[in-house]
Design a protein around this motif. Structure first.
Motif: not given
Lengths: 330, 330
Positions: B1-15, B62-63, B75-81, B156-160
Motif C-alpha cells: 500500500m502506498s498513498e497519501r491521506r489528508y488530515d483535515p484536523t491539521h490541514d496536512e498530508w501524511v504519506t 515513499s513517493l 471521503t470528502d472529509l479524508v481525501p486519499v491520493e 507534489p506540493e509545498v510541505p507544511p
C-alpha cells in the motif's frame, strides 16, 4: 538563562531554559524525587508517606509565572520575552515501579479530575492562552525520571500545533458549517480503525495516523475542555484511556513507550476561537514493530511531512483485539 | 500500500508506504547495498568498482512517479491520493567507513553540483512543488544504512514546514519590504553566534535554535535554489559546510549524528511565491552534551513548541572554536 525568542523565519517562539541542563537525570530508584519521602530517607518532592496523585510546580521549569528578565536584548527581527507560563508535574502513583497502564481505571478516573482541576486553575490566569497536559512515557522517548508521571504546560499563547488545528477547524467550518472533529467521530465510529468505543469518547487509529500505532481519543460531543466534562463523561474517558493503554502493553508485549497529549480549546480567547476547539487525546508510541522505532528524520523535520509504514486499517484491528483481551486493573 | 491521506484536523498530508516496512535494516557491512559491486560479491545498487558520488531512485520509495492506485477509498472529509513524487538516494563515497565530514571539501563541492543537478531535474517535473535534499546521519537519528548517503524527496506540493517559512517570509516582507533571511544575514554576520563566515554563505547558530547545537547556513545573497549558484558560490558553500561538519566532530569528539536539510524556494509556483524563498541549510544534531540526547517530546510533538537548554551565545563560540581548529580534509 530563561527566555523566549521569536523565530521570524518560521513565525514561532522557542523557549530557552539553560538551568534545565542540570535537571535530575535518570536517578537511582533510592534517589527518586517523585517517590514519597520515607522516614529517615532523603526529602523528595512529596513529603507524605503515601499518596494517590500529586501535583506540584516543576522544579526545573521551562515557563514560570515569575520569569527572570531575558539575558539577550531582543531586536525588531528577533524579539525576546520573559518565559512566562506554568509547568506542573503530575505524579500518577506513589509506586515507583508502576505505569499509567498498571495503576488501574479508578486511579485514571482520579487523574482526569486532577487534569480538569489544574486545567481550570491554569486557565484562570488571564495571561495564559493554552493549557497542555501530556505524558512522556519510557526511555525510548527520552524520559529522565522513571517514576510514573506526566506534566502540564500552560503557554502564554496558542502554540504552533494547536494553532494549526484551530486554523484547520475554521477552514472546515467555513466550508461545511460543521466541526471537523465531530465529522471525524461520525465517520470513524463503528469503522475498521476503532480501538475502543466508549459512550462519551471514541478511541481509534486516525486514518491519517502520523505514527504507526497512534491512537486518538475523541470526545463524541462537541466539548472544548476537560472541566466541561460531567461525571459520566469523565468515567467513560477513564475507562477508554485505561483500555487503550492496557491494549498497547498487550499488543507489544512490553511496557509501551509513548507520548500522550490532551488537545483542548484555547483559553482566554474570544468565544468564536474557543468554540472551534474539540477535546481529544493523541497517543503516539515510537514503536513500529519488531523492536524497531519510528524516528522523525529529514522529511518530518525539514518538510513537516510524515511518512508511515503501517496502514491504519492494519494497526486498528491489532490494537482493538489487544485492548479487548487485555486485563484492565480496577 | 502506498498513498497519501489528508488530515483535515491539521490541514496536512501524511504519506503511507507499507512496503517500506521491509526496507533494508542495518545490514552487515558485507551486505551493504550502497557499496560498489565487488567482483564475485553480491550485486549492490551501484554496479561499479569505484565511484565518487552516485544518485539513483530509492528502492523503497515513499513517493513515486508511477504510484499505485490508493487502497483506501477517500471521503470528502479524508481525501486519499496516489503518493506521487520522487525519492532519490545520493551516495557520497564508495568508502563504507567514511562520513560526509571525512570525505573532504572537494567531494562536498561535487555533492553541491550533484544536488543542484538533481534539483533542476526534479523541478522540471511540473507536478512537483518542492524539492528537499537532506541527510539523516547516525544511529541516534534512526539511520538504517550506515554507508554515507543522503536523500532527495520531491513532493507534489509545498510541505507544511517550508509552507510555514513561506508564510513567515511573506508576513515579514509585507511588514518591512525586505526578505527575512536577508535581514537575518545582516543581523548575524560578524556576531557572537557565527560559526563560519564564508564569502557567499554564513554559518551560525540561529538566535532561535530549536536544537542545542543547530547550525544554519544562509546564502548571503537573495538566491532561491541551488541551481542558481555560480561556481564561486558553490565553492564557498562546500568550504563552509565541510568546516561546519568537521567542527561538529572536533567539538563533540565523536562522529556527530545530525539531520541536515536544504531549504529552497518552491518550484512550479507563481513568481511571487518563488521570490519569497531564500536558500539555506539547517543542520540539527540531537546531542545536547555529556552524552545526552535532545528528544522531541510532549511540548514539541503536541505543542509544536520547542524547548532548548543551551544558549545560542554559548553554542556558537564553542562550535566556531572547534571549526577553526578542525582539520578539514581536502
Amino acid at each position: 538563562m530563561s527566555e523566549r525568542r521569536y523565530d521570524p523565519t518560521h513565525d514561532e517562539w522557542v523557549t530557552f531554559a539553560t538551568h534545565r541542563q542540570d535537571r535530575t537525570y535518570k536517578p537511582a530508584t533510592a534517589d527518586c524525587p517523585l517517590c514519597p519521602t520515607h522516614p529517615g530517607g532523603p526529602e523528595t518532592e512529596i513529603a507524605r508517606e503515601h499518596f494517590e496523585i500529586a501535583v506540584f510546580d516543576n522544579r526545573f521549569p521551562s515557563l514560570s509565572p515569575t520569569p527572570p528578565a531575558p539575558d539577550l536584548a531582543g531586536t525588531d527581527l528577533v524579539p525576546v520575552e520573559p518565559a512566562y507560563g506554568h509547568c506542573e508535574v503530575v505524579v500518577f502513583t506513589d509506586d515507583h515501579e508502576a505505569t499509567l497502564a498498571s495503576v488501574g481505571e479508578r486511579r485514571i478516573r482520579l487523574l482526569v479530575d486532577a487534569w480538569a482541576h489544574r486545567f481550570a486553575a491554569l486557565a484562570a490566569d488571564g495571561k495564559i492562552g493554552y493549557v497542555l497536559p501530556f505524558e512522556n512515557k519510557g526511555e525510548a522517548v527520552g524520559v529522565t525520571l522513571h517514576h510514573p508521571h506526566g506534566q502540564i504546560y500552560a503557554y502564554p499563547e496558542v502554540p504552533p500545533r494547536p494553532a494549526r488545528e484551530q486554523r484547520a477547524a475554521r477552514h472546515h467550518r467555513d466550508r461545511t458549517g460543521r466541526c471537523v472533529f465531530c465529522d471525524v467521530v461520525a465517520q470513524e465510529s463503528g469503522g475498521p480503525r476503532v480501538v475502543v468505543e466508549g459512550t462519551h469518547f471514541l478511541a481509534g487509529v486516525p486514518p491519517w495516523a502520523r505514527f504507526p500505532y497512534e491512537v486518538d481519543i475523541w470526545a463524541r460531543d462537541h466539548v472544548g475542555t476537560l472541566p466541561e466534562l460531567d461525571a459520566g463523561a469523565r468515567d467513560d474517558l477513564a475507562r477508554v484511556l485505561a483500555r487503550v493503554l492496557a491494549g498497547y502493553d498487550a499488543y507489544f508485549g512490553f511496557r509501551t513507550s509513548y507520548l500522550l497529549g490532551v488537545h483542548s480549546a484555547p483559553v482566554n480567547v474570544p468565544d468564536d476561537e474557543r468554540g472551534l476547539g474539540h477535546l481529544h487525546l493523541e497517543i503516539c508510541p515510537p514503536h513500529r514493530g519488531g523492536g524497531k522505532l519510528k524516528y522523525l528524520a529529514g522529511s518530518e523535520t525539514f518538510g513537516g511531512a510524515f511518512l508511515t509504514d503501517v496502514a491504519p486499517e492494519v494497526a486498528g484491528p491489532r490494537l482493538r483485539e489487544a485492548a479487548e483481551r487485555a486485563t484492565v486493573p480496577a
